[in-house]
Design an enzyme around this catalytic site. Structure first.
Site, PDB file in Angstrom:
ATOM      1  N   SER A   1      -5.561  10.133   6.045  1.00 62.61           N
ATOM      2  CA  SER A   1      -5.862   9.290   6.732  1.00 62.61           C
ATOM      3  C   SER A   1      -6.531   9.911   7.727  1.00 62.61           C
ATOM      4  CB  SER A   1      -4.805   8.652   7.239  1.00 62.61           C
ATOM      5  OG  SER A   1      -4.936   7.890   8.690  1.00 62.61           O
TER       6      SER A   1
ATOM      7  N   TYR B   1       3.550   7.032  11.545  1.00 63.26           N
ATOM      8  CA  TYR B   1       2.149   6.688  10.699  1.00 63.26           C
ATOM      9  C   TYR B   1       1.532   8.541  11.085  1.00 63.26           C
ATOM     10  CZ  TYR B   1      -1.404   5.762   7.035  1.00 63.26           C
ATOM     11  OH  TYR B   1      -2.766   5.341   6.607  1.00 63.26           O
TER      12      TYR B   1
HETATM   13  P1  NAP Z   1      -1.748  -1.663   1.446  1.00 59.88           P
HETATM   14  O1  NAP Z   1      -2.733  -2.724   0.815  1.00 59.88           O
HETATM   15  O2  NAP Z   1      -1.067  -2.695   2.347  1.00 59.88           O
HETATM   16  O3  NAP Z   1      -1.531  -1.159   0.056  1.00 59.88           O
HETATM   17  C1  NAP Z   1      -0.152  -0.456   0.130  1.00 59.88           C
HETATM   18  C2  NAP Z   1       0.663  -0.361  -1.668  1.00 59.88           C
HETATM   19  O4  NAP Z   1       1.685   0.856  -1.099  1.00 59.88           O
HETATM   20  C3  NAP Z   1       1.061  -1.224  -2.253  1.00 59.88           C
HETATM   21  O5  NAP Z   1       0.775  -1.097  -3.200  1.00 59.88           O
HETATM   22  C4  NAP Z   1       1.910  -1.606  -1.662  1.00 59.88           C
HETATM   23  O6  NAP Z   1       3.118  -2.582  -2.566  1.00 59.88           O
HETATM   24  C5  NAP Z   1       2.280  -0.201  -1.777  1.00 59.88           C
HETATM   25  N1  NAP Z   1       4.117   0.350  -1.153  1.00 59.88           N
HETATM   26  C6  NAP Z   1       4.119   0.076  -0.058  1.00 59.88           C
HETATM   27  N2  NAP Z   1       5.797   0.859   0.637  1.00 59.88           N
HETATM   28  C7  NAP Z   1       5.924   0.720  -1.339  1.00 59.88           C
HETATM   29  C8  NAP Z   1       7.697   0.974  -1.246  1.00 59.88           C
HETATM   30  N3  NAP Z   1       8.707   1.392  -0.588  1.00 59.88           N
HETATM   31  N4  NAP Z   1       7.715   1.494  -2.892  1.00 59.88           N
HETATM   32  C9  NAP Z   1       6.523   1.133  -4.245  1.00 59.88           C
HETATM   33  N5  NAP Z   1       5.032   0.843  -3.142  1.00 59.88           N
HETATM   34  C10 NAP Z   1       4.705   0.395  -1.346  1.00 59.88           C
HETATM   35  O7  NAP Z   1      -2.741  -0.942   1.740  1.00 59.88           O
HETATM   36  P2  NAP Z   1      -3.705  -0.161   1.828  1.00 59.88           P
HETATM   37  O8  NAP Z   1      -4.516   0.379   2.611  1.00 59.88           O
HETATM   38  O9  NAP Z   1      -3.995   0.108   0.587  1.00 59.88           O
HETATM   39  O10 NAP Z   1      -3.611   1.334   1.496  1.00 59.88           O
HETATM   40  C11 NAP Z   1      -3.092   2.613   0.483  1.00 59.88           C
HETATM   41  C12 NAP Z   1      -2.900   3.815   0.721  1.00 59.88           C
HETATM   42  O11 NAP Z   1      -4.339   4.367   1.968  1.00 59.88           O
HETATM   43  C13 NAP Z   1      -1.877   4.063   2.056  1.00 59.88           C
HETATM   44  O12 NAP Z   1      -0.837   5.396   1.965  1.00 59.88           O
HETATM   45  C14 NAP Z   1      -2.610   3.557   3.149  1.00 59.88           C
HETATM   46  O13 NAP Z   1      -1.686   4.537   4.231  1.00 59.88           O
HETATM   47  C15 NAP Z   1      -3.404   4.369   3.265  1.00 59.88           C
HETATM   48  N6  NAP Z   1      -4.800   4.535   3.388  1.00 59.88           N
HETATM   49  C16 NAP Z   1      -5.254   3.215   4.490  1.00 59.88           C
HETATM   50  C17 NAP Z   1      -6.549   3.150   5.310  1.00 59.88           C
HETATM   51  C18 NAP Z   1      -6.646   2.028   5.384  1.00 59.88           C
HETATM   52  O14 NAP Z   1      -7.841   1.768   6.056  1.00 59.88           O
HETATM   53  N7  NAP Z   1      -6.475   0.455   4.857  1.00 59.88           N
HETATM   54  C19 NAP Z   1      -6.840   4.467   5.519  1.00 59.88           C
HETATM   55  C20 NAP Z   1      -6.156   5.396   5.459  1.00 59.88           C
HETATM   56  C21 NAP Z   1      -5.196   5.676   4.469  1.00 59.88           C
HETATM   57  P3  NAP Z   1       3.414  -3.621  -1.677  1.00 59.88           P
HETATM   58  O15 NAP Z   1       2.339  -4.243  -2.362  1.00 59.88           O
HETATM   59  O16 NAP Z   1       4.559  -4.374  -2.572  1.00 59.88           O
HETATM   60  O17 NAP Z   1       4.060  -3.853  -0.552  1.00 59.88           O
END
Ligand code: NAP
Length: 251
Positions: free
Chosen positions: A143, A156
């Site tokens: 991140s 986080y």
């Molecule tokens: P998201 O749409 O909320 O996706 C998160 C994913 O993680 C979902 O598939 C969720 O499954 C899964 N997950 C969460 N807790 C879990 C658990 N206990 N067991 C299994 N699966 C779990 O968010 P995203 O932005 O795509 O995030 C993906 C990654 O990118 C994360 O590591 C996040 O920190 C990172 N990230 C995101 C951003 C951003 O701007 N969006 C920036 C930097 C880093 P469910 O649907 O079942 O909850």
């Protein structure tokens, strides 16, 4: 040159691939030729359809990665269903927002367990398979808060700073075994994870004004970096945390 980026014949496991960045990565890896195993607690129906539309095989393994309890089963099911594992993308992650002064132990533990502890032990389990089989690629999703402090997200920030450190130590230990470990640091992406920020008009405007590219990232913006780090093209790249952030960190 195309061969260098081809993932033909490889099997990629992506955690949290039902939505957002994980879904974008799973589809990109399939488009580059990889079969995909999605691991998560929700059924990844759309991702499965998109992967199969590329002609690649798709399997889904249900697991709650909020603890390391399912780690060995996940690896065993992957090998049983696909016969091998070449690429692991540690994408699943959560965020909890509250002022540091009020932050609870429950919000600390939930985020650290999912975002950091499971990432380490799933990587360890994957490496125990990959190294004897000749190597592979691990890609962690870091991140901007692997580099910066952020606001109101202490667990986080700690977890993603930890992911950057883990990426480096694992690269140090496994690079000589033909197992590359690197990370991608997404900037501000339009996913469930950032819904609260986009809903807050002032935060949304401040974020957009700071991004040189002038827009939020889309899950498809991550695909190229993921394919690069999953392919032979990055064989001499180890321990990097690659920002894909529309220029945010350059500002
Ligand atoms: P998201 O749409 O909320 O996706 C998160 C994913 O993680 C979902 O598939 C969720 O499954 C899964 N997950 C969460 N807790 C879990 C658990 N206990 N067991 C299994 N699966 C779990 O968010 P995203 O932005 O795509 O995030 C993906 C990654 O990118 C994360 O590591 C996040 O920190 C990172 N990230 C995101 C951003 C951003 O701007 N969006 C920036 C930097 C880093 P469910 O649907 O079942 O909850």
């Amino acid at each position: 040159m195309q061969d260098l980026f081809s993932l033909q014949g490889r099997v990629a496991m992506v955690t949290g691939a039902n939505t957002g960045i994980g879904q974008g990565i799973a589809i990109a890896l399939a488009q580059a030729g990889a079969d995909v195993v999605a691991v998560g607690r929700s059924e990844p129906t759309d991702t499965g359809q998109a992967v199969e539309a590329t002609g690649r095989r798709f399997r889904s393994i249900r697991a709650d990665l909020g603890s390391i309890e399912p780690v060995d089963r996940v690896l065993a099911e992957c090998i049983e269903q696909m016969g091998r594992l070449d690429i692991l993308v540690n994408n699943a992650g959560i965020i909890r927002r509250a002022d540091c002064i009020d932050f609870t132990e429950a919000d600390w533990d939930a985020v650290m367990n999912t975002n950091l502890k499971t990432v380490f032990f799933l990587s360890q389990a994957a490496a125990r398979r990959m190294i004897p089989a000749g190597g592979g690629k691990i890609i962690n999703i870091a991140s901007l808060l692997s580099f910066q402090g952020g606001i109101r997200v202490p667990s986080y920030t700690a977890s993603k700073s930890g992911v950057a450190g883990l990426t480096k130590i694992l690269a140090n230990e496994w690079a000589s075994k033909n197992l590359s470990v690197n990370a991608i640091a997404p900037g501000y992406f339009d996913t469930n994870n950032t819904e609260a920020l986009r809903a807050d008009e002032n935060r949304n405007r401040a974020i957009l004004e700071r991004i040189p590219a002038g827009r939020w990232g889309k899950p498809s913006d991550i695909g190229g970096a993921a394919v690069f780090l999953a392919s032979r093209a990055s064989d001499y790249v180890n321990g990097v945390v690659l920002p894909v952030d529309g220029g945010w960190l350059a500002r």
